[in-house]
Write a protein that holds these residues in place. Sequence first.
Motif, PDB file in Angstrom:
ATOM      1  N   VAL A 114       0.850  -1.195   0.000  1.00  0.00           N
ATOM      2  CA  VAL A 114       0.000   0.000   0.000  1.00  0.00           C
ATOM      3  C   VAL A 114       0.883   1.241   0.000  1.00  0.00           C
ATOM      4  O   VAL A 114       1.686   1.441   0.914  1.00  0.00           O
ATOM      5  CB  VAL A 114      -0.935   0.021   1.232  1.00  0.00           C
ATOM      6  CG1 VAL A 114      -1.775   1.299   1.229  1.00  0.00           C
ATOM      7  CG2 VAL A 114      -1.846  -1.201   1.231  1.00  0.00           C
ATOM      8  N   HIS A 115       0.738   2.062  -1.020  1.00  0.00           N
ATOM      9  CA  HIS A 115       1.530   3.294  -1.114  1.00  0.00           C
ATOM     10  C   HIS A 115       0.569   4.459  -1.353  1.00  0.00           C
ATOM     11  O   HIS A 115       0.503   5.030  -2.441  1.00  0.00           O
ATOM     12  CB  HIS A 115       2.553   3.177  -2.241  1.00  0.00           C
ATOM     13  CG  HIS A 115       3.443   1.970  -2.127  1.00  0.00           C
ATOM     14  ND1 HIS A 115       4.364   1.816  -1.111  1.00  0.00           N
ATOM     15  CD2 HIS A 115       3.512   0.837  -2.881  1.00  0.00           C
ATOM     16  CE1 HIS A 115       4.992   0.655  -1.254  1.00  0.00           C
ATOM     17  NE2 HIS A 115       4.484   0.044  -2.311  1.00  0.00           N
ATOM     18  N   LEU A 116      -0.179   4.780  -0.314  1.00  0.00           N
ATOM     19  CA  LEU A 116      -1.200   5.812  -0.401  1.00  0.00           C
ATOM     20  C   LEU A 116      -0.929   6.867   0.671  1.00  0.00           C
ATOM     21  O   LEU A 116      -1.049   6.591   1.862  1.00  0.00           O
ATOM     22  CB  LEU A 116      -2.596   5.204  -0.195  1.00  0.00           C
ATOM     23  CG  LEU A 116      -3.030   4.156  -1.227  1.00  0.00           C
ATOM     24  CD1 LEU A 116      -4.339   3.492  -0.796  1.00  0.00           C
ATOM     25  CD2 LEU A 116      -3.188   4.797  -2.603  1.00  0.00           C
ATOM     26  N   PRO A 117      -0.557   8.084   0.277  1.00  0.00           N
ATOM     27  CA  PRO A 117      -0.244   9.139   1.247  1.00  0.00           C
ATOM     28  C   PRO A 117      -1.407   9.421   2.187  1.00  0.00           C
ATOM     29  O   PRO A 117      -2.560   9.507   1.759  1.00  0.00           O
ATOM     30  CB  PRO A 117       0.046  10.359   0.357  1.00  0.00           C
ATOM     31  CG  PRO A 117       0.431   9.778  -0.969  1.00  0.00           C
ATOM     32  CD  PRO A 117      -0.390   8.534  -1.115  1.00  0.00           C
ATOM     33  N   GLY A 118      -1.093   9.537   3.458  1.00  0.00           N
ATOM     34  CA  GLY A 118      -2.086   9.916   4.450  1.00  0.00           C
ATOM     35  C   GLY A 118      -2.909   8.780   5.006  1.00  0.00           C
ATOM     36  O   GLY A 118      -3.705   8.978   5.928  1.00  0.00           O
ATOM     37  N   VAL A 119      -2.737   7.564   4.467  1.00  0.00           N
ATOM     38  CA  VAL A 119      -3.512   6.425   4.944  1.00  0.00           C
ATOM     39  C   VAL A 119      -2.806   5.782   6.139  1.00  0.00           C
ATOM     40  O   VAL A 119      -1.607   5.491   6.088  1.00  0.00           O
ATOM     41  CB  VAL A 119      -3.701   5.379   3.823  1.00  0.00           C
ATOM     42  CG1 VAL A 119      -4.289   4.083   4.379  1.00  0.00           C
ATOM     43  CG2 VAL A 119      -4.603   5.940   2.733  1.00  0.00           C
ATOM     44  N   GLU A 120      -3.560   5.561   7.209  1.00  0.00           N
ATOM     45  CA  GLU A 120      -3.027   4.876   8.389  1.00  0.00           C
ATOM     46  C   GLU A 120      -3.295   3.381   8.248  1.00  0.00           C
ATOM     47  O   GLU A 120      -4.425   2.969   7.987  1.00  0.00           O
ATOM     48  CB  GLU A 120      -3.701   5.406   9.653  1.00  0.00           C
ATOM     49  CG  GLU A 120      -3.228   4.722  10.928  1.00  0.00           C
ATOM     50  CD  GLU A 120      -3.981   5.184  12.166  1.00  0.00           C
ATOM     51  OE1 GLU A 120      -3.781   4.564  13.236  1.00  0.00           O
ATOM     52  OE2 GLU A 120      -4.774   6.142  12.056  1.00  0.00           O
ATOM     53  N   LEU A 121      -2.254   2.561   8.407  1.00  0.00           N
ATOM     54  CA  LEU A 121      -2.382   1.114   8.284  1.00  0.00           C
ATOM     55  C   LEU A 121      -2.251   0.465   9.651  1.00  0.00           C
ATOM     56  O   LEU A 121      -1.333   0.778  10.416  1.00  0.00           O
ATOM     57  CB  LEU A 121      -1.313   0.561   7.341  1.00  0.00           C
ATOM     58  CG  LEU A 121      -1.376   1.056   5.889  1.00  0.00           C
ATOM     59  CD1 LEU A 121      -0.186   0.524   5.101  1.00  0.00           C
ATOM     60  CD2 LEU A 121      -2.690   0.642   5.241  1.00  0.00           C
ATOM     61  N   VAL A 122      -3.162  -0.458   9.951  1.00  0.00           N
ATOM     62  CA  VAL A 122      -3.192  -1.140  11.240  1.00  0.00           C
ATOM     63  C   VAL A 122      -3.353  -2.638  10.989  1.00  0.00           C
ATOM     64  O   VAL A 122      -4.260  -3.044  10.252  1.00  0.00           O
ATOM     65  CB  VAL A 122      -4.354  -0.634  12.115  1.00  0.00           C
ATOM     66  CG1 VAL A 122      -4.341  -1.338  13.468  1.00  0.00           C
ATOM     67  CG2 VAL A 122      -4.299   0.873  12.288  1.00  0.00           C
ATOM     68  N   GLN A 123      -2.493  -3.442  11.571  1.00  0.00           N
ATOM     69  CA  GLN A 123      -2.639  -4.885  11.426  1.00  0.00           C
ATOM     70  C   GLN A 123      -3.731  -5.379  12.367  1.00  0.00           C
ATOM     71  O   GLN A 123      -3.751  -5.044  13.557  1.00  0.00           O
ATOM     72  CB  GLN A 123      -1.332  -5.605  11.732  1.00  0.00           C
ATOM     73  CG  GLN A 123      -1.391  -7.103  11.428  1.00  0.00           C
ATOM     74  CD  GLN A 123      -0.028  -7.781  11.567  1.00  0.00           C
ATOM     75  OE1 GLN A 123       0.966  -7.135  11.882  1.00  0.00           O
ATOM     76  NE2 GLN A 123       0.016  -9.081  11.330  1.00  0.00           N
ATOM     77  N   GLY A 124      -4.667  -6.148  11.848  1.00  0.00           N
ATOM     78  CA  GLY A 124      -5.757  -6.653  12.669  1.00  0.00           C
ATOM     79  C   GLY A 124      -6.735  -7.462  11.854  1.00  0.00           C
ATOM     80  O   GLY A 124      -6.626  -7.556  10.627  1.00  0.00           O
TER      81      GLY A 124
END
Length: 256
Positions: A114-124
Amino acid sequence: MQNQSPDANRMAPPLAPHATLPDYYKNETEHRAFLTRIFDETAPDYERIEHVLALGSGRWYRRKALQRAGLAAGMQVLDVGIGTGMVATEALGLIGPSGKLVGVDPSPGMMGQVHLPGVELVQGMAESLPRPDASCDFLSMGYALRHIGDVSAAFAEFHRVLRPGGRLVILEITRPRTALGMSVLKGYMRGVVPVVARLAGRAHGSAELWRYYWDTIEACIPPDAVLTALREAGFQDVRQHLELGIFSEYTASKAQ
């Protein structure tokens, strides 16, 4: 951050999206391990193969499905099963700079693409979302329903994290209703898709993943069961929109 409440846990009994598939795993522990391996291994190839195959879920379709579900500028979005970010990409274009998107996925390999500026990524996982109560206006899940362990638990979590009045859309591939449709789609998914994946994919396991996709589509619970589970989780205005006989858009809202 708050976890799912005891009341939500008692809301509905466990509901698997499909029966155990012994060609790939024999129990839920093996199921989770299989999914972790297959998605981490194939992440570098996933978008490239999907673009080659199209399969009706291209950028135009995803954008239209999000619009039909009510996604609009400024919304706070939770994309469950973000994968490599194909649904999230279209969502960002709709919510604009005043909106925000958080993506949740159990696969570090997929999120690494995922290379999307401003997106927060959370494993779950969908069944236990690592997000606070009433923290988003809109929830999306693109083609991941067949890969979770408990549909009822996931839908209870979706209801928990949405704000009052919030909306959701679940995109999924549904078994065709006719024998001819089943035969055509099965031939495509079991014959054409693995060959394309083998030729276009560099990662080990790409052909296996797409074979698994068909087996989960064929075994998946019917749309009526999905709609019932959404209602039992507390959602209202629960609907299914069907495109081309196989692409389901399940939409619902949380009461104000």
